[in-house]
Design a protein around this motif. Structure first.
Motif, mmCIF file in Angstrom:
data_model
loop_
_atom_site.group_PDB
_atom_site.id
_atom_site.type_symbol
_atom_site.label_atom_id
_atom_site.label_comp_id
_atom_site.label_asym_id
_atom_site.label_seq_id
_atom_site.Cartn_x
_atom_site.Cartn_y
_atom_site.Cartn_z
ATOM 1 N N LEU A 160 25.484 45.131 43.367
ATOM 2 C CA LEU A 160 26.406 46.389 42.382
ATOM 3 C C LEU A 160 26.862 46.442 41.430
ATOM 4 O O LEU A 160 28.536 46.467 41.369
ATOM 5 C CB LEU A 160 26.339 47.728 43.698
ATOM 6 C CG LEU A 160 25.982 47.869 44.474
ATOM 7 C CD1 LEU A 160 26.716 48.677 45.795
ATOM 8 C CD2 LEU A 160 25.177 49.011 44.135
ATOM 9 N N GLY A 161 26.852 46.814 40.576
ATOM 10 C CA GLY A 161 27.260 46.460 39.093
ATOM 11 C C GLY A 161 28.341 44.853 38.779
ATOM 12 O O GLY A 161 27.098 43.929 39.419
ATOM 13 N N PRO A 162 29.561 45.171 38.628
ATOM 14 C CA PRO A 162 30.346 43.230 38.846
ATOM 15 C C PRO A 162 30.642 43.674 40.749
ATOM 16 O O PRO A 162 30.660 42.368 41.117
ATOM 17 C CB PRO A 162 31.542 43.985 38.690
ATOM 18 C CG PRO A 162 31.827 45.253 38.707
ATOM 19 C CD PRO A 162 30.123 46.312 39.055
ATOM 20 N N GLN B 274 38.683 40.790 49.951
ATOM 21 C CA GLN B 274 39.672 40.198 51.879
ATOM 22 C C GLN B 274 39.911 41.537 52.041
ATOM 23 O O GLN B 274 40.470 42.690 51.580
ATOM 24 C CB GLN B 274 40.942 39.764 51.714
ATOM 25 C CG GLN B 274 41.133 37.954 51.036
ATOM 26 C CD GLN B 274 40.345 37.127 51.623
ATOM 27 O OE1 GLN B 274 39.366 37.596 52.999
ATOM 28 N NE2 GLN B 274 39.582 36.115 51.466
ATOM 29 N N LEU B 275 38.552 41.916 52.968
ATOM 30 C CA LEU B 275 38.792 43.108 53.394
ATOM 31 C C LEU B 275 38.301 42.838 55.198
ATOM 32 O O LEU B 275 38.336 41.497 55.501
ATOM 33 C CB LEU B 275 37.078 43.251 53.103
ATOM 34 C CG LEU B 275 36.948 43.605 51.812
ATOM 35 C CD1 LEU B 275 35.367 44.011 51.663
ATOM 36 C CD2 LEU B 275 37.566 44.675 51.479
ATOM 37 N N SER C 270 41.892 52.198 50.804
ATOM 38 C CA SER C 270 42.505 51.025 51.419
ATOM 39 C C SER C 270 41.352 50.277 50.205
ATOM 40 O O SER C 270 41.474 49.616 49.716
ATOM 41 C CB SER C 270 42.453 50.158 52.729
ATOM 42 O OG SER C 270 42.330 49.098 52.823
ATOM 43 N N LEU C 271 39.992 50.541 50.584
ATOM 44 C CA LEU C 271 38.575 49.806 49.581
ATOM 45 C C LEU C 271 38.948 50.263 48.442
ATOM 46 O O LEU C 271 38.601 49.259 48.163
ATOM 47 C CB LEU C 271 37.037 50.887 50.035
ATOM 48 C CG LEU C 271 36.665 49.772 51.863
ATOM 49 C CD1 LEU C 271 35.278 50.640 52.280
ATOM 50 C CD2 LEU C 271 35.997 48.771 51.172
ATOM 51 N N ARG C 272 38.849 51.590 48.184
ATOM 52 C CA ARG C 272 39.176 52.180 47.004
ATOM 53 C C ARG C 272 40.370 51.596 46.075
ATOM 54 O O ARG C 272 40.422 50.256 44.649
ATOM 55 C CB ARG C 272 39.966 53.252 46.390
ATOM 56 C CG ARG C 272 38.218 54.132 47.197
ATOM 57 C CD ARG C 272 38.782 55.662 46.872
ATOM 58 N NE ARG C 272 38.275 57.125 46.667
ATOM 59 C CZ ARG C 272 37.832 58.158 47.376
ATOM 60 N NH1 ARG C 272 39.425 58.367 48.162
ATOM 61 N NH2 ARG C 272 36.643 59.011 47.393
ATOM 62 N N ALA C 273 41.715 51.122 46.861
ATOM 63 C CA ALA C 273 43.075 50.215 46.395
ATOM 64 C C ALA C 273 42.603 48.756 46.184
ATOM 65 O O ALA C 273 42.167 47.803 45.101
ATOM 66 C CB ALA C 273 43.906 50.330 47.099
ATOM 67 N N LYS C 274 41.513 47.890 47.272
ATOM 68 C CA LYS C 274 41.420 46.643 47.455
ATOM 69 C C LYS C 274 40.350 46.384 46.095
ATOM 70 O O LYS C 274 40.340 44.798 45.006
ATOM 71 C CB LYS C 274 40.621 46.046 48.723
ATOM 72 C CG LYS C 274 41.557 46.426 49.655
ATOM 73 C CD LYS C 274 41.713 45.712 50.727
ATOM 74 C CE LYS C 274 42.493 45.313 51.637
ATOM 75 N NZ LYS C 274 41.963 44.359 53.245
ATOM 76 N N LEU C 275 39.508 47.101 46.240
ATOM 77 C CA LEU C 275 37.834 47.071 45.184
ATOM 78 C C LEU C 275 38.632 47.264 43.390
ATOM 79 O O LEU C 275 37.852 47.109 42.661
ATOM 80 C CB LEU C 275 37.101 47.768 45.503
ATOM 81 C CG LEU C 275 36.432 47.362 46.513
ATOM 82 C CD1 LEU C 275 35.807 48.260 47.636
ATOM 83 C CD2 LEU C 275 35.867 45.633 46.855
ATOM 84 N N VAL D 189 32.415 39.657 50.100
ATOM 85 C CA VAL D 189 32.674 40.584 49.178
ATOM 86 C C VAL D 189 33.403 39.654 47.928
ATOM 87 O O VAL D 189 34.361 39.423 47.331
ATOM 88 C CB VAL D 189 33.144 42.011 49.269
ATOM 89 C CG1 VAL D 189 33.518 43.080 48.157
ATOM 90 C CG2 VAL D 189 32.146 42.992 49.931
ATOM 91 N N THR D 190 32.777 39.639 46.440
ATOM 92 C CA THR D 190 33.436 39.625 45.129
ATOM 93 C C THR D 190 33.178 40.679 44.105
ATOM 94 O O THR D 190 32.309 41.164 44.411
ATOM 95 C CB THR D 190 32.340 37.768 44.981
ATOM 96 O OG1 THR D 190 31.107 38.514 44.936
ATOM 97 C CG2 THR D 190 32.244 37.118 46.019
ATOM 98 N N VAL D 191 34.348 40.712 43.576
ATOM 99 C CA VAL D 191 33.914 41.511 42.361
ATOM 100 C C VAL D 191 34.294 41.040 41.252
ATOM 101 O O VAL D 191 35.451 40.465 40.961
ATOM 102 C CB VAL D 191 34.910 42.885 42.013
ATOM 103 C CG1 VAL D 191 34.986 43.406 40.964
ATOM 104 C CG2 VAL D 191 35.068 43.582 43.094
#
Length: 233
Positions: free
Chosen positions: A140-142, A160-161, A207-212, A152-154
Motif C-alpha cells: 500500500l504505497g510506501p 515495530q507493532l 497508536s497505529l497512526r502515530a507509529k506509521l 510492517v515496513t514503511v
C-alpha cells in the motif's frame, strides 16, 4: 493457564489470585519488577522463557517503573502483557502499547472485565500461532505488510507493532476503502463481542497512526467504524 501476576500489594494480590484460581488459572505472584523478570527468564537459564500464558502487570511497582518492566519483558518474550494502572489518559495507554503491551486495564476495574481481557489476549495468541504459516504480502504505497512474518515496513524501515496493532492493520489493509464496523473489528481482532473493548480499539487506532506516521491512513467513519485509505506510492 499459567499467569504471572506482578503486584506489590500483597492483599490485592492475594484477593485477585483467589479469584483467578477459581477460574482455572495457575497464578505466580511477583512483588516487583525484578521478581517478574526472574520468573520469566530465571538467572542462569539462558534464553529459556517460563511457560506463562499471560503477564498481568501493575505499573505502580516499588523497584522500577512498570513501563520499564514492560519494555524489558517484551525484549525477552512475546508472552501477552496486560497493564493494570490507575492512569486512564489516552497518552499513557498509547505509551504502554508502544512498549509492547497487549492490553490496558484501568483501576478500579470489574473482575469480569479483567477476565474477559485475559481470555481475549489468550485466544488471539493461540489463533496467531495456529495461523503462522499464512502466505502473502500487502503493498500500500510506501507501506509493505508481510503477513507470514507479521512485519510492517514503511519506505523500507521496519515499524515495530504489537500483535493487536498488526492484526488491526492487516484486517483493514486487506480491503482498502471498505468501512469496517466497530463490532466487526472487535469480533475479528479481539475475537469477542464484549462491548468494553471499544475504547481499546480507539487507542490502538491512535497508536497505529502515530507509529506509521500516517495520520490519514485510518479514517474514522463516525457512528460506524473505520476504513483504511490507501496511501499514494
Amino acid at each position: 493457564m499459567r499467569l504471572l501476576l506482578v503486584e506489590d500489594d500483597n492483599h490485592v494480590a492475594a484477593a485477585l489470585s483467589a479469584v483467578l484460581a477459581r477460574h482455572g488459572f495457575d497464578v505466580t505472584h511477583a512483588r516487583n519488577g525484578e521478581e517478574a523478570l526472574q520468573a520469566l527468564v530465571p538467572e542462569g537459564g539462558g534464553s529459556e522463557v517460563a511457560n506463562f500464558g499471560v503477564v498481568l502487570l501493575d505499573l505502580g511497582l516499588p523497584d522500577q517503573d512498570g513501563y520499564e518492566v514492560c519494555g524489558k519483558i517484551r525484549k525477552r518474550t512475546s508472552i501477552p502483557v496486560i497493564m493494570v494502572t490507575a492512569r486512564s489518559d489516552v497518552r499513557s495507554r498509547i505509551h504502554g502499547l508502544n512498549l509492547g503491551a497487549d492490553d490496558y486495564v484501568v483501576k478500579p476495574y470489574d473482575t469480569g472485565e479483567l477476565l474477559a481481557r485475559i481470555h481475549a489476549v489468550s485466544r488471539r495468541t493461540v489463533a496467531e500461532d495456529a495461523g503462522a504459516g499464512g502466505e502473502g504480502a500487502l503493498l500500500l504505497g510506501p507501506m509493505r505488510i508481510e503477513l507470514p512474518t507479521r512485519q510492517v515496513t514503511v519506505e523500507g524501515s521496519v515499524v515495530q507493532l504489537t500483535r493487536k496493532e498488526f492484526d488491526l492493520l492487516a484486517l483493514l489493509a486487506q480491503r482498502p476503502g471498505v468501512v469496517f464496523r466497530r463490532e466487526q473489528i472487535i469480533s475479528e481482532v479481539w475475537r469477542t463481542s464484549w462491548e468494553g473493548t471499544g475504547r481499546t480499539l480507539e487507542v490502538h487506532v491512535a497508536s497505529l497512526r502515530a507509529k506509521l506516521r500516517m495520520p490519514a491512513l485510518i479514517e474514522t467513519v463516525r457512528g460506524v467504524g473505520y476504513r483504511l485509505v490507501a496511501p499514494a506510492a
